[in-house]
Enzyme design. Sequence first.
Site, PDB file in Angstrom:
ATOM      1  N   ARG A 133     -12.928  -3.990  -6.636  1.00  0.00           N
ATOM      2  CA  ARG A 133     -12.692  -4.859  -5.491  1.00  0.00           C
ATOM      3  C   ARG A 133     -13.995  -5.165  -4.756  1.00  0.00           C
ATOM      4  O   ARG A 133     -14.876  -4.315  -4.644  1.00  0.00           O
ATOM      5  CB  ARG A 133     -11.749  -4.215  -4.477  1.00  0.00           C
ATOM      6  CG  ARG A 133     -10.394  -3.830  -4.995  1.00  0.00           C
ATOM      7  CD  ARG A 133      -9.485  -3.439  -3.825  1.00  0.00           C
ATOM      8  NE  ARG A 133     -10.123  -2.516  -2.879  1.00  0.00           N
ATOM      9  CZ  ARG A 133      -9.579  -2.137  -1.731  1.00  0.00           C
ATOM     10  NH1 ARG A 133      -8.404  -2.612  -1.369  1.00  0.00           N
ATOM     11  NH2 ARG A 133     -10.202  -1.286  -0.924  1.00  0.00           N
ATOM     12  N   TYR A 163     -10.362  -0.114  11.070  1.00  0.00           N
ATOM     13  CA  TYR A 163     -11.640   0.305  10.485  1.00  0.00           C
ATOM     14  C   TYR A 163     -12.099  -0.585   9.341  1.00  0.00           C
ATOM     15  O   TYR A 163     -13.163  -0.352   8.767  1.00  0.00           O
ATOM     16  CB  TYR A 163     -11.590   1.767  10.032  1.00  0.00           C
ATOM     17  CG  TYR A 163     -10.421   2.129   9.143  1.00  0.00           C
ATOM     18  CD1 TYR A 163     -10.409   1.811   7.791  1.00  0.00           C
ATOM     19  CD2 TYR A 163      -9.337   2.826   9.656  1.00  0.00           C
ATOM     20  CE1 TYR A 163      -9.347   2.158   6.984  1.00  0.00           C
ATOM     21  CE2 TYR A 163      -8.263   3.180   8.853  1.00  0.00           C
ATOM     22  CZ  TYR A 163      -8.269   2.841   7.517  1.00  0.00           C
ATOM     23  OH  TYR A 163      -7.208   3.173   6.720  1.00  0.00           O
ATOM     24  N   LYS A 164     -11.340  -1.612   9.017  1.00  0.00           N
ATOM     25  CA  LYS A 164     -11.755  -2.531   7.953  1.00  0.00           C
ATOM     26  C   LYS A 164     -12.499  -3.719   8.580  1.00  0.00           C
ATOM     27  O   LYS A 164     -13.632  -3.586   9.021  1.00  0.00           O
ATOM     28  CB  LYS A 164     -10.543  -2.963   7.133  1.00  0.00           C
ATOM     29  CG  LYS A 164      -9.805  -1.812   6.444  1.00  0.00           C
ATOM     30  CD  LYS A 164      -8.641  -2.302   5.624  1.00  0.00           C
ATOM     31  CE  LYS A 164      -7.750  -1.169   5.121  1.00  0.00           C
ATOM     32  NZ  LYS A 164      -8.418  -0.251   4.198  1.00  0.00           N
ATOM     33  N   ASP A 183       2.386  -5.415   7.707  1.00  0.00           N
ATOM     34  CA  ASP A 183       1.194  -4.578   7.714  1.00  0.00           C
ATOM     35  C   ASP A 183      -0.017  -5.507   7.614  1.00  0.00           C
ATOM     36  O   ASP A 183      -0.158  -6.255   6.638  1.00  0.00           O
ATOM     37  CB  ASP A 183       1.242  -3.606   6.529  1.00  0.00           C
ATOM     38  CG  ASP A 183       0.082  -2.616   6.528  1.00  0.00           C
ATOM     39  OD1 ASP A 183      -1.019  -2.995   6.962  1.00  0.00           O
ATOM     40  OD2 ASP A 183       0.262  -1.492   6.043  1.00  0.00           O
ATOM     41  N   PHE A 200       0.850  -1.185   0.000  1.00  0.00           N
ATOM     42  CA  PHE A 200       0.000   0.000   0.000  1.00  0.00           C
ATOM     43  C   PHE A 200       0.886   1.236   0.000  1.00  0.00           C
ATOM     44  O   PHE A 200       1.838   1.323   0.772  1.00  0.00           O
ATOM     45  CB  PHE A 200      -0.926  -0.002   1.218  1.00  0.00           C
ATOM     46  CG  PHE A 200      -2.019   1.012   1.114  1.00  0.00           C
ATOM     47  CD1 PHE A 200      -3.030   0.863   0.179  1.00  0.00           C
ATOM     48  CD2 PHE A 200      -2.038   2.130   1.924  1.00  0.00           C
ATOM     49  CE1 PHE A 200      -4.048   1.804   0.056  1.00  0.00           C
ATOM     50  CE2 PHE A 200      -3.048   3.080   1.818  1.00  0.00           C
ATOM     51  CZ  PHE A 200      -4.053   2.914   0.882  1.00  0.00           C
TER      52      PHE A 200
END
Length: 410
Positions: A369, A222-223, A197, A126
Amino acid sequence: MELDAVSIEQKDQQDQLAHLRQHFSLPEGVIYLDGNSLGALPSNVSAVLQNAVEEQWGQSLIKGWNCHNWIDLPSRVGNRIAKLVGADEGTLICADSTSLNVFKVLATAIKLRPDRKVILSDTGNFPTDLYMAQGLKELVSDEIELRLVAPEDVEDALDETVAVMMITEVDYRTGRKHDMKALTQKAHSVGALALWDLCHSAGAFPVHLKEAKADFAVGCSYKYLNGGPGAPAFVYVAPKHQGSSGNPLTGWMGHNAPFAFDLGYAPSVKTDQMRVGTPQVLAMTALNAALDVFDHTTLEALQAKSIELSELFISEIQRRCPGLELASPTDPLKRGSQVSFSHEHGYPIMQALIDRGVIGDFRAPNIIRFGFAPLYLSFADVLKAAEIIEEVIAGNLWDKPQYHQKSKVT
Protein backbone atom coordinates in the site's frame (compact mmCIF):
# COMPACT_ATOMS: atom_id res chain seq x y z
CA MET A 1 0.81 10.35 -17.85
CA GLU A 2 4.53 9.94 -18.50
CA LEU A 3 6.42 13.00 -17.32
CA ASP A 4 10.14 13.74 -17.26
CA ALA A 5 12.04 15.33 -14.38
CA VAL A 6 11.73 18.82 -15.88
CA SER A 7 7.96 18.52 -16.22
CA ILE A 8 7.72 17.23 -12.65
CA GLU A 9 9.76 20.16 -11.38
CA GLN A 10 7.41 22.54 -13.16
CA LYS A 11 4.39 20.82 -11.59
CA ASP A 12 5.88 21.22 -8.14
CA GLN A 13 6.61 24.89 -8.82
CA GLN A 14 2.98 25.40 -9.88
CA ASP A 15 1.56 23.40 -6.96
CA GLN A 16 -0.64 25.72 -4.89
CA LEU A 17 -0.31 23.41 -1.87
CA ALA A 18 3.48 23.03 -1.92
CA HIS A 19 3.87 25.54 0.92
CA LEU A 20 2.04 23.18 3.30
CA ARG A 21 5.06 20.88 3.39
CA GLN A 22 6.83 23.39 5.64
CA HIS A 23 4.28 22.61 8.34
CA PHE A 24 5.79 19.12 8.78
CA SER A 25 9.01 17.69 10.16
CA LEU A 26 10.11 15.08 7.65
CA PRO A 27 13.39 13.13 7.79
CA GLU A 28 15.91 13.75 5.02
CA GLY A 29 16.17 11.09 2.33
CA VAL A 30 12.73 9.59 3.02
CA ILE A 31 9.74 9.48 0.68
CA TYR A 32 6.84 8.94 3.04
CA LEU A 33 3.95 7.10 1.39
CA ASP A 34 2.41 5.73 4.57
CA GLY A 35 0.28 8.62 5.80
CA ASN A 36 -2.69 6.26 5.53
CA SER A 37 -1.20 4.34 8.48
CA LEU A 38 0.47 7.11 10.48
CA GLY A 39 0.64 10.74 9.49
CA ALA A 40 3.89 12.70 9.55
CA LEU A 41 4.81 14.92 12.50
CA PRO A 42 3.44 18.47 12.19
CA SER A 43 6.25 20.88 13.00
CA ASN A 44 4.23 22.83 15.62
CA VAL A 45 3.37 19.81 17.78
CA SER A 46 6.66 19.50 19.67
CA ALA A 47 6.54 23.04 21.07
CA VAL A 48 2.85 22.76 21.91
CA LEU A 49 3.43 19.49 23.77
CA GLN A 50 6.41 20.93 25.60
CA ASN A 51 4.24 23.81 26.78
CA ALA A 52 1.45 21.44 27.81
CA VAL A 53 3.88 19.35 29.87
CA GLU A 54 6.15 21.99 31.39
CA GLU A 55 3.84 24.98 31.72
CA GLN A 56 0.28 23.70 31.87
CA TRP A 57 0.85 20.45 33.76
CA GLY A 58 4.11 21.46 35.45
CA GLN A 59 2.99 24.86 36.72
CA SER A 60 -0.79 24.71 36.85
CA LEU A 61 -1.08 21.16 38.19
CA ILE A 62 -4.71 20.23 38.91
CA LYS A 63 -5.81 23.79 38.12
CA GLY A 64 -5.17 22.96 34.46
CA TRP A 65 -8.59 21.35 34.13
CA ASN A 66 -10.13 24.80 34.52
CA CYS A 67 -7.51 27.40 33.68
CA HIS A 68 -6.40 25.56 30.52
CA ASN A 69 -9.85 24.11 29.84
CA TRP A 70 -8.60 20.54 29.60
CA ILE A 71 -12.06 19.26 30.49
CA ASP A 72 -13.58 20.50 27.23
CA LEU A 73 -10.81 19.23 24.92
CA PRO A 74 -13.01 16.35 23.61
CA SER A 75 -15.62 18.85 22.43
CA ARG A 76 -13.21 21.51 21.19
CA VAL A 77 -11.12 19.07 19.19
CA GLY A 78 -14.28 17.26 18.11
CA ASN A 79 -15.74 20.44 16.64
CA ARG A 80 -12.59 20.98 14.59
CA ILE A 81 -12.79 17.43 13.21
CA ALA A 82 -16.52 17.89 12.57
CA LYS A 83 -15.69 20.61 10.02
CA LEU A 84 -13.52 18.11 8.14
CA VAL A 85 -16.22 15.43 7.89
CA GLY A 86 -19.26 17.54 7.10
CA ALA A 87 -20.84 17.48 10.55
CA ASP A 88 -22.42 20.23 12.65
CA GLU A 89 -20.80 21.63 15.76
CA GLY A 90 -21.77 19.67 18.84
CA THR A 91 -22.35 16.37 17.02
CA LEU A 92 -18.83 14.92 17.21
CA ILE A 93 -16.44 14.41 20.11
CA CYS A 94 -12.86 13.23 20.38
CA ALA A 95 -12.65 10.22 22.68
CA ASP A 96 -11.12 6.82 23.29
CA SER A 97 -10.12 4.53 20.40
CA THR A 98 -11.89 3.61 17.18
CA SER A 99 -12.53 0.09 18.48
CA LEU A 100 -14.18 1.31 21.67
CA ASN A 101 -16.27 3.79 19.72
CA VAL A 102 -17.43 1.06 17.34
CA PHE A 103 -18.56 -0.99 20.33
CA LYS A 104 -20.45 1.94 21.89
CA VAL A 105 -22.21 2.85 18.66
CA LEU A 106 -23.15 -0.73 17.74
CA ALA A 107 -24.68 -1.24 21.18
CA THR A 108 -26.60 2.03 20.79
CA ALA A 109 -27.83 1.07 17.33
CA ILE A 110 -29.03 -2.35 18.47
CA LYS A 111 -30.89 -0.68 21.33
CA LEU A 112 -32.55 1.73 18.89
CA ARG A 113 -33.73 -1.19 16.74
CA PRO A 114 -34.78 -3.76 19.39
CA ASP A 115 -36.80 -5.87 16.96
CA ARG A 116 -33.80 -6.40 14.66
CA LYS A 117 -30.64 -8.37 15.36
CA VAL A 118 -28.50 -8.14 12.21
CA ILE A 119 -25.31 -6.09 11.94
CA LEU A 120 -24.50 -5.91 8.23
CA SER A 121 -20.92 -5.35 7.13
CA ASP A 122 -18.62 -6.35 4.31
CA THR A 123 -15.59 -8.59 3.93
CA GLY A 124 -13.42 -5.58 3.11
CA ASN A 125 -14.07 -3.95 6.47
CA PHE A 126 -11.17 -3.45 8.85
CA PRO A 127 -11.08 -6.51 11.12
CA THR A 128 -11.25 -4.61 14.42
CA ASP A 129 -14.75 -3.38 13.54
CA LEU A 130 -15.83 -6.96 12.94
CA TYR A 131 -14.12 -8.15 16.11
CA MET A 132 -16.01 -5.58 18.18
CA ALA A 133 -19.29 -6.71 16.63
CA GLN A 134 -18.42 -10.32 17.48
CA GLY A 135 -17.58 -9.30 21.05
CA LEU A 136 -20.90 -7.46 21.40
CA LYS A 137 -22.72 -10.57 20.21
CA GLU A 138 -20.97 -12.77 22.76
CA LEU A 139 -21.61 -10.29 25.56
CA VAL A 140 -25.20 -9.34 24.85
CA SER A 141 -27.05 -12.00 22.95
CA ASP A 142 -26.47 -14.96 20.66
CA GLU A 143 -29.45 -13.65 18.69
CA ILE A 144 -27.28 -10.88 17.24
CA GLU A 145 -25.96 -11.82 13.82
CA LEU A 146 -22.93 -10.32 12.11
CA ARG A 147 -23.76 -10.75 8.44
CA LEU A 148 -20.86 -10.30 6.02
CA VAL A 149 -21.16 -9.83 2.27
CA ALA A 150 -18.78 -8.80 -0.50
CA PRO A 151 -18.26 -5.02 -0.68
CA GLU A 152 -20.13 -4.78 -3.96
CA ASP A 153 -23.12 -6.66 -2.50
CA VAL A 154 -23.86 -4.42 0.49
CA GLU A 155 -26.71 -2.51 -1.14
CA ASP A 156 -28.53 -5.67 -2.21
CA ALA A 157 -28.05 -7.21 1.24
CA LEU A 158 -29.89 -4.40 3.03
CA ASP A 159 -33.34 -5.59 4.11
CA GLU A 160 -35.84 -5.34 6.97
CA THR A 161 -33.81 -7.69 9.19
CA VAL A 162 -30.85 -5.31 9.42
CA ALA A 163 -30.57 -3.16 12.55
CA VAL A 164 -27.38 -1.36 11.56
CA MET A 165 -25.13 -1.24 8.52
CA MET A 166 -21.49 -0.89 9.59
CA ILE A 167 -19.22 0.11 6.73
CA THR A 168 -15.72 1.55 6.44
CA GLU A 169 -15.95 4.15 3.69
CA VAL A 170 -12.51 3.33 2.25
CA ASP A 171 -11.33 -0.27 2.08
CA TYR A 172 -8.06 -0.44 4.01
CA ARG A 173 -6.49 -2.93 1.59
CA THR A 174 -7.53 -1.72 -1.84
CA GLY A 175 -8.64 1.86 -1.26
CA ARG A 176 -12.04 1.08 -2.78
CA LYS A 177 -14.52 3.78 -1.74
CA HIS A 178 -18.16 3.13 -0.86
CA ASP A 179 -20.91 5.58 -1.83
CA MET A 180 -21.88 6.88 1.61
CA LYS A 181 -24.94 8.81 0.53
CA ALA A 182 -26.44 6.04 -1.61
CA LEU A 183 -25.87 3.27 0.93
CA THR A 184 -27.18 5.36 3.81
CA GLN A 185 -30.28 6.18 1.81
CA LYS A 186 -30.85 2.48 1.06
CA ALA A 187 -30.30 1.55 4.72
CA HIS A 188 -32.88 4.09 5.82
CA SER A 189 -35.34 2.90 3.20
CA VAL A 190 -35.47 -0.50 4.92
CA GLY A 191 -35.45 0.96 8.44
CA ALA A 192 -31.79 0.27 9.22
CA LEU A 193 -29.27 2.63 10.79
CA ALA A 194 -25.98 3.59 9.15
CA LEU A 195 -22.60 3.57 10.93
CA TRP A 196 -19.57 4.75 8.95
CA ASP A 197 -15.92 4.20 9.81
CA LEU A 198 -13.91 7.17 8.53
CA CYS A 199 -10.41 6.05 9.51
CA HIS A 200 -9.17 6.24 5.91
CA SER A 201 -11.38 9.20 4.98
CA ALA A 202 -11.05 11.99 7.53
CA GLY A 203 -8.54 14.56 6.36
CA ALA A 204 -8.01 12.86 3.00
CA PHE A 205 -10.99 14.10 0.99
CA PRO A 206 -14.37 15.80 1.58
CA VAL A 207 -16.77 13.79 3.75
CA HIS A 208 -20.42 14.80 4.12
CA LEU A 209 -21.94 13.12 7.17
CA LYS A 210 -24.82 15.56 7.56
CA GLU A 211 -25.62 15.65 3.86
CA ALA A 212 -25.55 11.86 3.64
CA LYS A 213 -27.78 11.67 6.75
CA ALA A 214 -25.47 9.20 8.45
CA ASP A 215 -26.65 8.10 11.88
CA PHE A 216 -23.24 7.47 13.42
CA ALA A 217 -19.58 7.64 12.46
CA VAL A 218 -16.27 6.77 14.06
CA GLY A 219 -12.69 7.31 13.03
CA CYS A 220 -9.10 7.64 14.11
CA SER A 221 -6.94 10.75 14.08
CA TYR A 222 -3.44 9.34 13.56
CA LYS A 223 -3.65 8.82 9.80
CA TYR A 224 -4.49 11.76 7.54
CA LEU A 225 -5.23 14.00 10.55
CA ASN A 226 -1.61 13.54 11.71
CA GLY A 227 -2.48 13.31 15.41
CA GLY A 228 0.43 11.01 16.28
CA PRO A 229 0.76 7.33 17.23
CA GLY A 230 -2.15 6.23 19.41
CA ALA A 231 -3.93 9.57 19.04
CA PRO A 232 -7.52 9.57 20.33
CA ALA A 233 -10.35 8.67 18.01
CA PHE A 234 -13.67 10.42 17.38
CA VAL A 235 -17.35 9.53 17.34
CA TYR A 236 -20.28 11.24 15.61
CA VAL A 237 -23.92 11.00 16.70
CA ALA A 238 -26.60 12.53 14.49
CA PRO A 239 -28.73 15.09 16.36
CA LYS A 240 -31.86 12.93 16.19
CA HIS A 241 -30.13 10.19 18.20
CA GLN A 242 -28.51 12.33 20.87
CA GLY A 243 -31.35 11.93 23.34
CA SER A 244 -31.34 8.14 23.11
CA SER A 245 -28.09 6.93 24.61
CA GLY A 246 -27.44 3.24 24.40
CA ASN A 247 -23.76 3.45 25.32
CA PRO A 248 -23.12 0.46 27.61
CA LEU A 249 -19.80 1.93 28.82
CA THR A 250 -21.39 4.23 31.37
CA GLY A 251 -18.33 6.07 32.60
CA TRP A 252 -18.52 9.27 34.57
CA MET A 253 -17.64 11.59 31.71
CA GLY A 254 -20.73 10.43 29.84
CA HIS A 255 -22.89 11.43 32.81
CA ASN A 256 -25.18 14.43 32.45
CA ALA A 257 -23.49 16.03 35.49
CA PRO A 258 -20.20 14.22 36.16
CA PHE A 259 -19.14 16.49 39.00
CA ALA A 260 -22.41 16.07 40.87
CA PHE A 261 -21.03 12.63 41.79
CA ASP A 262 -24.46 11.03 41.84
CA LEU A 263 -24.48 7.33 42.68
CA GLY A 264 -26.84 6.57 39.80
CA TYR A 265 -25.96 7.02 36.13
CA ALA A 266 -27.88 9.61 34.10
CA PRO A 267 -26.53 9.90 30.53
CA SER A 268 -25.87 13.20 28.86
CA VAL A 269 -28.45 14.12 26.25
CA LYS A 270 -25.68 15.41 23.99
CA THR A 271 -22.84 13.69 22.13
CA ASP A 272 -21.03 13.66 25.48
CA GLN A 273 -23.02 10.50 26.17
CA MET A 274 -20.31 8.71 24.16
CA ARG A 275 -17.57 9.82 26.54
CA VAL A 276 -16.40 7.33 29.13
CA GLY A 277 -13.35 8.22 31.21
CA THR A 278 -10.93 11.07 31.72
CA PRO A 279 -9.76 12.56 28.39
CA GLN A 280 -6.17 11.99 27.22
CA VAL A 281 -5.07 15.60 27.64
CA LEU A 282 -1.56 15.39 26.19
CA ALA A 283 -2.66 13.32 23.20
CA MET A 284 -5.59 15.62 22.45
CA THR A 285 -3.36 18.66 22.81
CA ALA A 286 -1.02 17.23 20.18
CA LEU A 287 -3.95 16.43 17.89
CA ASN A 288 -5.42 19.90 18.34
CA ALA A 289 -2.13 21.43 17.19
CA ALA A 290 -1.88 18.99 14.27
CA LEU A 291 -5.26 20.14 12.96
CA ASP A 292 -3.97 23.69 12.46
CA VAL A 293 -2.61 22.87 9.02
CA PHE A 294 -6.15 22.28 7.72
CA ASP A 295 -6.87 25.97 8.33
CA HIS A 296 -4.60 26.73 5.37
CA THR A 297 -6.37 24.70 2.70
CA THR A 298 -9.59 22.92 1.72
CA LEU A 299 -10.37 19.24 1.47
CA GLU A 300 -11.41 19.78 -2.14
CA ALA A 301 -7.92 21.10 -2.93
CA LEU A 302 -6.33 18.19 -1.08
CA GLN A 303 -8.41 15.68 -2.98
CA ALA A 304 -7.55 17.28 -6.33
CA LYS A 305 -3.82 17.06 -5.59
CA SER A 306 -4.20 13.53 -4.23
CA ILE A 307 -5.75 12.45 -7.51
CA GLU A 308 -2.92 14.01 -9.51
CA LEU A 309 -0.29 12.37 -7.32
CA SER A 310 -1.89 8.94 -7.38
CA GLU A 311 -2.63 9.02 -11.10
CA LEU A 312 1.01 9.87 -11.79
CA PHE A 313 2.10 7.05 -9.49
CA ILE A 314 -0.16 4.45 -11.11
CA SER A 315 0.95 5.47 -14.59
CA GLU A 316 4.64 5.28 -13.70
CA ILE A 317 4.36 1.96 -11.85
CA GLN A 318 2.36 0.28 -14.59
CA ARG A 319 4.89 1.45 -17.15
CA ARG A 320 7.92 0.45 -15.12
CA CYS A 321 6.73 -2.61 -13.17
CA PRO A 322 4.34 -4.80 -15.19
CA GLY A 323 4.66 -7.54 -12.56
CA LEU A 324 2.76 -5.45 -10.02
CA GLU A 325 -1.01 -5.79 -10.34
CA LEU A 326 -3.15 -2.78 -9.49
CA ALA A 327 -5.51 -3.72 -6.65
CA SER A 328 -7.20 -0.31 -6.36
CA PRO A 329 -10.04 1.05 -8.53
CA THR A 330 -8.86 2.81 -11.68
CA ASP A 331 -11.41 5.58 -11.21
CA PRO A 332 -9.80 8.04 -8.74
CA LEU A 333 -13.21 9.12 -7.47
CA LYS A 334 -13.92 5.55 -6.43
CA ARG A 335 -10.87 5.17 -4.22
CA GLY A 336 -9.48 6.95 -1.19
CA SER A 337 -6.12 8.67 -1.04
CA GLN A 338 -4.15 5.47 -1.44
CA VAL A 339 -3.01 3.08 -4.17
CA SER A 340 -2.46 -0.63 -3.65
CA PHE A 341 -0.72 -3.25 -5.75
CA SER A 342 -0.61 -7.00 -5.29
CA HIS A 343 2.43 -9.26 -5.65
CA GLU A 344 3.14 -12.72 -4.29
CA HIS A 345 6.33 -11.38 -2.69
CA GLY A 346 4.72 -8.22 -1.40
CA TYR A 347 6.21 -8.33 2.08
CA PRO A 348 9.92 -8.57 1.14
CA ILE A 349 9.37 -6.04 -1.65
CA MET A 350 8.05 -3.52 0.86
CA GLN A 351 10.92 -4.17 3.27
CA ALA A 352 13.42 -3.56 0.47
CA LEU A 353 11.65 -0.30 -0.40
CA ILE A 354 11.66 0.87 3.20
CA ASP A 355 15.37 0.08 3.39
CA ARG A 356 15.85 2.44 0.43
CA GLY A 357 13.80 5.28 1.89
CA VAL A 358 10.41 4.65 0.26
CA ILE A 359 8.04 3.95 3.15
CA GLY A 360 4.74 2.27 2.46
CA ASP A 361 3.32 -0.81 4.14
CA PHE A 362 2.12 -4.38 3.57
CA ARG A 363 -1.27 -5.95 4.19
CA ALA A 364 -1.75 -9.70 4.11
CA PRO A 365 -1.87 -11.71 2.05
CA ASN A 366 -0.18 -9.90 -0.85
CA ILE A 367 -0.94 -6.15 -0.83
CA ILE A 368 1.62 -3.34 -0.82
CA ARG A 369 0.00 0.00 0.00
CA PHE A 370 1.04 3.55 -0.73
CA GLY A 371 -0.75 6.50 0.86
CA PHE A 372 -0.86 9.96 -0.68
CA ALA A 373 -0.96 12.81 1.82
CA PRO A 374 -1.01 15.98 -0.32
CA LEU A 375 -0.15 18.11 2.70
CA TYR A 376 3.48 17.05 2.48
CA LEU A 377 4.02 15.01 -0.70
CA SER A 378 5.47 16.44 -3.89
CA PHE A 379 5.30 15.23 -7.48
CA ALA A 380 9.07 14.76 -7.38
CA ASP A 381 8.57 12.40 -4.43
CA VAL A 382 6.20 10.29 -6.48
CA LEU A 383 8.48 10.09 -9.52
CA LYS A 384 11.52 9.21 -7.38
CA ALA A 385 9.52 6.54 -5.54
CA ALA A 386 8.50 4.95 -8.84
CA GLU A 387 12.14 4.86 -9.94
CA ILE A 388 13.20 3.11 -6.73
CA ILE A 389 10.33 0.62 -6.93
CA GLU A 390 11.41 -0.20 -10.49
CA GLU A 391 14.98 -0.82 -9.33
CA VAL A 392 13.83 -3.13 -6.54
CA ILE A 393 11.50 -5.15 -8.77
CA ALA A 394 13.68 -5.33 -11.87
CA GLY A 395 16.80 -6.29 -9.92
CA ASN A 396 15.06 -8.68 -7.52
CA LEU A 397 16.64 -6.62 -4.76
CA TRP A 398 13.89 -7.75 -2.39
CA ASP A 399 15.09 -11.36 -2.44
CA LYS A 400 17.40 -11.20 0.55
CA PRO A 401 16.94 -13.14 3.81
CA GLN A 402 16.53 -10.05 5.98
CA TYR A 403 13.60 -8.81 3.90
CA HIS A 404 11.66 -12.06 4.38
CA GLN A 405 11.79 -11.93 8.19
CA LYS A 406 8.45 -10.54 9.33
CA SER A 407 8.24 -7.95 12.08
CA LYS A 408 5.33 -7.71 14.52
CA VAL A 409 4.00 -4.67 12.67
CA THR A 410 3.73 -4.97 8.89
